[in-house]
Design a protein around this motif. Structure first.
Motif, PDB file in Angstrom:
ATOM      1  N   THR A  57      -3.035 -12.529  -0.148  1.00  0.00           N
ATOM      2  CA  THR A  57      -3.064 -13.564  -1.188  1.00  0.00           C
ATOM      3  C   THR A  57      -3.614 -13.058  -2.521  1.00  0.00           C
ATOM      4  OG1 THR A  57      -5.234 -14.340  -0.419  1.00  0.00           O
ATOM      5  CG2 THR A  57      -3.276 -15.405   0.530  1.00  0.00           C
ATOM      6  N   HIS A  58      -3.831 -11.762  -2.628  1.00  0.00           N
ATOM      7  CA  HIS A  58      -4.360 -11.171  -3.864  1.00  0.00           C
ATOM      8  C   HIS A  58      -3.601  -9.885  -4.206  1.00  0.00           C
ATOM      9  CE1 HIS A  58      -7.630 -13.851  -2.657  1.00  0.00           C
ATOM     10  NE2 HIS A  58      -7.926 -13.902  -3.945  1.00  0.00           N
ATOM     11  N   LEU A  59      -2.331 -10.021  -4.458  1.00  0.00           N
ATOM     12  CA  LEU A  59      -1.489  -8.855  -4.742  1.00  0.00           C
ATOM     13  C   LEU A  59      -1.112  -8.734  -6.221  1.00  0.00           C
ATOM     14  CD1 LEU A  59       0.782  -9.029  -1.582  1.00  0.00           C
ATOM     15  CD2 LEU A  59      -0.993  -7.339  -2.068  1.00  0.00           C
ATOM     16  N   ASP A  60      -1.737  -9.528  -7.087  1.00  0.00           N
ATOM     17  CA  ASP A  60      -1.459  -9.426  -8.514  1.00  0.00           C
ATOM     18  C   ASP A  60      -1.764  -8.022  -9.004  1.00  0.00           C
ATOM     19  OD1 ASP A  60      -0.861 -12.115  -8.476  1.00  0.00           O
ATOM     20  OD2 ASP A  60      -2.808 -12.743  -9.277  1.00  0.00           O
ATOM     21  N   GLY A  61      -0.867  -7.476  -9.786  1.00  0.00           N
ATOM     22  CA  GLY A  61      -1.044  -6.140 -10.337  1.00  0.00           C
ATOM     23  C   GLY A  61      -0.502  -5.035  -9.449  1.00  0.00           C
ATOM     24  N   PHE A  62      -0.161  -5.338  -8.217  1.00  0.00           N
ATOM     25  CA  PHE A  62       0.398  -4.335  -7.312  1.00  0.00           C
ATOM     26  C   PHE A  62       1.890  -4.188  -7.567  1.00  0.00           C
ATOM     27  CE2 PHE A  62      -3.512  -4.949  -5.171  1.00  0.00           C
ATOM     28  CZ  PHE A  62      -3.662  -4.004  -4.172  1.00  0.00           C
ATOM     29  N   SER A  63       2.361  -2.957  -7.551  1.00  0.00           N
ATOM     30  CA  SER A  63       3.806  -2.754  -7.550  1.00  0.00           C
ATOM     31  C   SER A  63       4.329  -3.233  -6.204  1.00  0.00           C
ATOM     32  CB  SER A  63       4.143  -1.269  -7.743  1.00  0.00           C
ATOM     33  OG  SER A  63       3.766  -0.539  -6.579  1.00  0.00           O
ATOM     34  N   THR A  64       5.633  -3.418  -6.095  1.00  0.00           N
ATOM     35  CA  THR A  64       6.207  -3.843  -4.820  1.00  0.00           C
ATOM     36  C   THR A  64       5.882  -2.835  -3.718  1.00  0.00           C
ATOM     37  OG1 THR A  64       7.972  -5.028  -5.950  1.00  0.00           O
ATOM     38  CG2 THR A  64       8.354  -4.452  -3.636  1.00  0.00           C
ATOM     39  N   ALA A  65       6.026  -1.553  -4.024  1.00  0.00           N
ATOM     40  CA  ALA A  65       5.742  -0.516  -3.027  1.00  0.00           C
ATOM     41  C   ALA A  65       4.275  -0.542  -2.600  1.00  0.00           C
ATOM     42  CB  ALA A  65       6.108   0.863  -3.568  1.00  0.00           C
ATOM     43  N   ASP A  66       3.364  -0.704  -3.549  1.00  0.00           N
ATOM     44  CA  ASP A  66       1.943  -0.756  -3.214  1.00  0.00           C
ATOM     45  C   ASP A  66       1.618  -2.012  -2.406  1.00  0.00           C
ATOM     46  OD1 ASP A  66       1.148   1.664  -4.304  1.00  0.00           O
ATOM     47  OD2 ASP A  66       0.644   0.793  -6.248  1.00  0.00           O
ATOM     48  N   ALA A  67       2.207  -3.151  -2.758  1.00  0.00           N
ATOM     49  CA  ALA A  67       1.975  -4.391  -2.019  1.00  0.00           C
ATOM     50  C   ALA A  67       2.448  -4.248  -0.578  1.00  0.00           C
ATOM     51  CB  ALA A  67       2.684  -5.559  -2.706  1.00  0.00           C
ATOM     52  N   VAL A  68       3.638  -3.698  -0.402  1.00  0.00           N
ATOM     53  CA  VAL A  68       4.168  -3.490   0.949  1.00  0.00           C
ATOM     54  C   VAL A  68       3.276  -2.516   1.716  1.00  0.00           C
ATOM     55  CG1 VAL A  68       6.095  -2.533   2.276  1.00  0.00           C
ATOM     56  CG2 VAL A  68       6.540  -4.105   0.379  1.00  0.00           C
ATOM     57  N   GLY A  69       2.889  -1.422   1.078  1.00  0.00           N
ATOM     58  CA  GLY A  69       2.027  -0.434   1.724  1.00  0.00           C
ATOM     59  C   GLY A  69       0.695  -1.029   2.146  1.00  0.00           C
ATOM     60  N   ALA A  70       0.091  -1.827   1.275  1.00  0.00           N
ATOM     61  CA  ALA A  70      -1.195  -2.437   1.593  1.00  0.00           C
ATOM     62  C   ALA A  70      -1.064  -3.401   2.768  1.00  0.00           C
ATOM     63  CB  ALA A  70      -1.759  -3.160   0.373  1.00  0.00           C
ATOM     64  N   ILE A  71      -0.067  -4.262   2.721  1.00  0.00           N
ATOM     65  CA  ILE A  71       0.095  -5.255   3.781  1.00  0.00           C
ATOM     66  C   ILE A  71       0.451  -4.593   5.114  1.00  0.00           C
ATOM     67  CG2 ILE A  71       1.433  -7.264   4.534  1.00  0.00           C
ATOM     68  CD1 ILE A  71      -0.718  -7.710   2.249  1.00  0.00           C
ATOM     69  N   VAL A  72       1.334  -3.617   5.080  1.00  0.00           N
ATOM     70  CA  VAL A  72       1.706  -2.929   6.326  1.00  0.00           C
ATOM     71  C   VAL A  72       0.500  -2.204   6.914  1.00  0.00           C
ATOM     72  CG1 VAL A  72       3.074  -1.017   7.282  1.00  0.00           C
ATOM     73  CG2 VAL A  72       4.169  -2.752   5.832  1.00  0.00           C
ATOM     74  N   SER A  73      -0.264  -1.493   6.093  1.00  0.00           N
ATOM     75  CA  SER A  73      -1.418  -0.756   6.624  1.00  0.00           C
ATOM     76  C   SER A  73      -2.462  -1.708   7.191  1.00  0.00           C
ATOM     77  CB  SER A  73      -2.025   0.153   5.550  1.00  0.00           C
ATOM     78  OG  SER A  73      -2.589  -0.601   4.506  1.00  0.00           O
ATOM     79  N   LEU A  74      -2.681  -2.841   6.542  1.00  0.00           N
ATOM     80  CA  LEU A  74      -3.648  -3.810   7.052  1.00  0.00           C
ATOM     81  C   LEU A  74      -3.135  -4.493   8.322  1.00  0.00           C
ATOM     82  CD1 LEU A  74      -4.822  -5.297   3.656  1.00  0.00           C
ATOM     83  CD2 LEU A  74      -6.146  -3.838   5.204  1.00  0.00           C
ATOM     84  N   ALA A  75      -1.835  -4.723   8.402  1.00  0.00           N
ATOM     85  CA  ALA A  75      -1.255  -5.309   9.618  1.00  0.00           C
ATOM     86  C   ALA A  75      -1.370  -4.341  10.795  1.00  0.00           C
ATOM     87  CB  ALA A  75       0.200  -5.701   9.380  1.00  0.00           C
ATOM     88  N   VAL A  76      -1.177  -3.052  10.534  1.00  0.00           N
ATOM     89  CA  VAL A  76      -1.337  -2.048  11.590  1.00  0.00           C
ATOM     90  C   VAL A  76      -2.789  -2.034  12.072  1.00  0.00           C
ATOM     91  CG1 VAL A  76      -1.359   0.443  12.055  1.00  0.00           C
ATOM     92  CG2 VAL A  76       0.616  -0.611  10.925  1.00  0.00           C
ATOM     93  N   SER A  77      -3.723  -2.074  11.147  1.00  0.00           N
ATOM     94  CA  SER A  77      -5.140  -2.095  11.510  1.00  0.00           C
ATOM     95  C   SER A  77      -5.451  -3.327  12.360  1.00  0.00           C
ATOM     96  CB  SER A  77      -5.996  -2.082  10.240  1.00  0.00           C
ATOM     97  OG  SER A  77      -7.362  -2.085  10.558  1.00  0.00           O
ATOM     98  N   LEU A  78      -4.952  -4.474  11.965  1.00  0.00           N
ATOM     99  CA  LEU A  78      -5.130  -5.695  12.753  1.00  0.00           C
ATOM    100  C   LEU A  78      -4.496  -5.540  14.129  1.00  0.00           C
ATOM    101  CD1 LEU A  78      -5.777  -8.678  13.273  1.00  0.00           C
ATOM    102  CD2 LEU A  78      -3.731  -9.262  11.934  1.00  0.00           C
TER     103      LEU A  78
END
Length: 137
Positions: A97-118
């Protein structure tokens, strides 16, 4: 303990050591450059706060230490899974819910990495088949 749980523990420990070590040793570098080759994500979310970065480093190192202990002792993986799952779910929810300023690639990378950790935490939390069968008998 299943091979899948041992792998999840090893990856969790490595993740905790990487993130926690970096944030603890060089908090400013972590703030400016995490996750490294994938871009930079932390500095997009507000001004630098050394205390906060060091606390995050300590949290990840504590989870890594607990993961290593569970790997060695081969027990207590469910409480560790609960800790990683709660942390992972809250961490993912915030960043999703806080992806402002992220490029699409960075947003996807952040969400995927956090989902893997979860997901690693969930793997540790789910009972093994053998234990689940023993409980129902």
């Amino acid at each position: 303990m299943s091979a899948i749980k041992r792998i999840a523990l090893a990856i969790s420990a490595a993740l905790g050591l990487f993130v926690g070590g970096w944030a603890t040793i060089t908090p400013r570098g972590f703030y400016e450059a995490f996750p490294g080759v994938l871009g930079h994500w932390i500095d997009l979310d507000g001004p630098y706060n050394e205390h906060l970065i060091r606390d995050v480093g300590g949290l990840y190192l504590a989870l890594a230490a607990a993961s290593v202990v569970v790997l060695v002792l081969r027990s207590a993986w469910a409480p560790l899974g609960a800790a990683w799952t709660v942390f992972g779910a809250l961490h993912l929810a915030y960043h999703a819910t806080h992806l402002d300023g992220f490029s699409t690639a960075d947003a996807v990378g952040a969400i995927v990495s956090l989902a893997v950790s979860l997901g690693l935490g969930v793997v540790l939390l789910v009972p093994t088949r053998r234990r689940a069968e023993a409980v129902t008998r």
